[in-house]
Design a protein around this motif. Structure first.
Motif, mmCIF file in Angstrom:
data_model
loop_
_atom_site.group_PDB
_atom_site.id
_atom_site.type_symbol
_atom_site.label_atom_id
_atom_site.label_comp_id
_atom_site.label_asym_id
_atom_site.label_seq_id
_atom_site.Cartn_x
_atom_site.Cartn_y
_atom_site.Cartn_z
ATOM 1 N N ALA A 5 -11.749 -16.664 11.994
ATOM 2 C CA ALA A 5 -12.534 -16.991 10.810
ATOM 3 C C ALA A 5 -13.328 -18.261 11.051
ATOM 4 N N GLN A 6 -14.491 -18.323 10.439
ATOM 5 C CA GLN A 6 -15.227 -19.575 10.326
ATOM 6 C C GLN A 6 -14.964 -20.064 8.912
ATOM 7 N N TYR A 10 -15.113 -27.266 0.592
ATOM 8 C CA TYR A 10 -16.096 -27.999 -0.195
ATOM 9 C C TYR A 10 -15.413 -28.691 -1.372
ATOM 10 N N ILE A 41 -20.816 -27.452 10.211
ATOM 11 C CA ILE A 41 -20.931 -26.402 9.191
ATOM 12 C C ILE A 41 -19.587 -25.750 8.882
ATOM 13 N N SER A 42 -18.768 -25.516 9.907
ATOM 14 C CA SER A 42 -17.508 -24.805 9.665
ATOM 15 C C SER A 42 -16.511 -25.068 10.780
ATOM 16 N N VAL A 71 -13.609 -25.709 -3.124
ATOM 17 C CA VAL A 71 -13.874 -24.322 -2.725
ATOM 18 C C VAL A 71 -13.660 -24.174 -1.220
ATOM 19 N N HIS A 73 -14.674 -21.516 1.755
ATOM 20 C CA HIS A 73 -15.393 -20.294 2.124
ATOM 21 C C HIS A 73 -14.995 -19.897 3.537
ATOM 22 N N ALA A 74 -14.844 -18.598 3.758
ATOM 23 C CA ALA A 74 -14.490 -18.115 5.093
ATOM 24 C C ALA A 74 -15.246 -16.836 5.422
ATOM 25 N N THR A 75 -15.734 -16.773 6.641
ATOM 26 C CA THR A 75 -16.274 -15.557 7.233
ATOM 27 C C THR A 75 -15.187 -15.082 8.194
ATOM 28 N N ALA A 124 -10.668 -16.131 -6.578
ATOM 29 C CA ALA A 124 -11.211 -15.735 -5.274
ATOM 30 C C ALA A 124 -12.251 -14.638 -5.446
ATOM 31 N N GLN A 125 -13.169 -14.578 -4.517
ATOM 32 C CA GLN A 125 -14.215 -13.542 -4.534
ATOM 33 C C GLN A 125 -14.353 -13.022 -3.112
ATOM 34 N N LEU A 190 -15.006 -9.937 6.522
ATOM 35 C CA LEU A 190 -14.672 -10.220 5.128
ATOM 36 C C LEU A 190 -15.316 -11.560 4.765
ATOM 37 N N ASP A 191 -16.075 -11.553 3.696
ATOM 38 C CA ASP A 191 -16.778 -12.748 3.203
ATOM 39 C C ASP A 191 -15.972 -13.236 1.998
ATOM 40 N N THR A 193 -14.606 -16.356 -0.751
ATOM 41 C CA THR A 193 -14.749 -17.631 -1.458
ATOM 42 C C THR A 193 -13.509 -17.821 -2.320
#
Lengths: 202, 202
Positions: A5-6, A10, A41-42, A71, A73-75, A124-125, A190-191, A193
């Motif tokens: 994951a990246q 935040y 960035i990550s 928050v 965020h993960a890619t 989560a989203q 998987l995107d 937040t």
């Protein structure tokens, strides 16, 4: 297999640098089994697919201490054909590609059940992208079925689904979405937040 | 055709609410052509695919004023078969599905050229997901070829590619990545992070 994951944190606070640096020790129990690389960035985590969501949970809960709106965020990705196999990324355990979708929903519900609460409520989203498959929408709808029965379902939105609840069951549910949908050897992204302590939380 | 984005702004400052609310007027020129819905996790923009990236650029530049470290994240999508067609989402203009990949790279470079600078330097990170296609990696590699020649290429990372430069050419390049790769009528998603004023920027 390549999985990882990246991730980015935040914290919405003037002291964001101190908050981020102060949360990093939450990754210590995982460091041995992950490759970790940070830029502006990550932060890249590469390692066993089963441990990605527990590691992200612990990091996000640590950074959200003291009520700060924070928050993550993960890619998240596994099986990308453009990445080399990596021995630290073990194949997903106990999975075969011929398990029917209905059975995988049942298995995911059972595995996510009874996850330890953390005391931190989150929203989560997520968007799930099974790539390279002809029937990607079947896997997405199957995953949404699972999320609806998970006990932490929030709502369906355009392009994504939300979850709400304690970070323990929420991250356990996210992990099952990542591990059990899409082909076990296929390319899946998987995107994600996850938000804690929002002043406008529903 | 259905196209839009779930977007979030993360100003890393105690006054994050004031900064977010203060930036929203940047969307005024687009409101007429977009459906906009906000909850505690993200804001949905639904509208013409060509206008999504200019709208996100103007919003992010407005929120990053005065040197605040501010990140925009967006889950951008077009052609999702699970969404109803919406008349406000016009098909992508001047595109046919038989334009070869090499020609699309040339067209994208030409279209992104000469984008007006905004005065705000940003770093962006994107992952492109062409869904439901057998050759999704060809489209991804074609898009990466375009990004490398765009003049704002940063670096290749696991799971994503970074861009660096003025927000004008960076968002123009992101828009071309979204519009010209993957089938014009197909399902395509883009996971996007844009960061301004990071204290650790490379």
């Amino acid at each position: 297999m390549f999985s990882g994951a990246q991730i980015s944190l935040y914290p919405m606070a003037d002291e964001f640098v101190r908050i981020i640096l102060g949360s990093l020790s939450a990754l210590d129990p995982y460091r041995e089994r992950f490759r970790i690389e940070t830029d502006d960035i990550s932060t890249l985590l590469v390692g066993p697919p089963e441990e990605l969501f527990p590691a992200m949970r612990d990091l996000h809960v640590a950074a959200s201490r003291n009520g700060v709106h924070c928050v993550l965020h993960a890619t998240v990705s596994r099986g990308c054909p453009g990445e080399p196999d990596d021995p630290i990324c073990t194949p997903i355990q106990g999975r075969t590609s011929d398990t029917p979708l209905a059975q995988r929903i049942t298995d995911a519900l059972k595995a996510a059940q009874g996850a330890e609460p953390t005391g931190q409520i989150v929203a989560a989203q997520l968007s799930l992208y099974p790539l390279g498959a002809g029937h990607h929408m079947d896997e997405i709808y199957g995953c949404i079925d699972f999320l609806k029965q998970s006990g932490v379902f929030g709502k369906s939105k355009n392009f994504c689904t939300t979850l709400r609840g304690d970070a323990g069951p929420v991250f356990a549910t996210l992990g099952e979405a990542f591990l059990r949908f899409g082909s076990p050897e296929g390319h899946l992204a998987l995107d994600l937040t996850v938000s804690a302590n929002s002043p406008t939380s529903a």
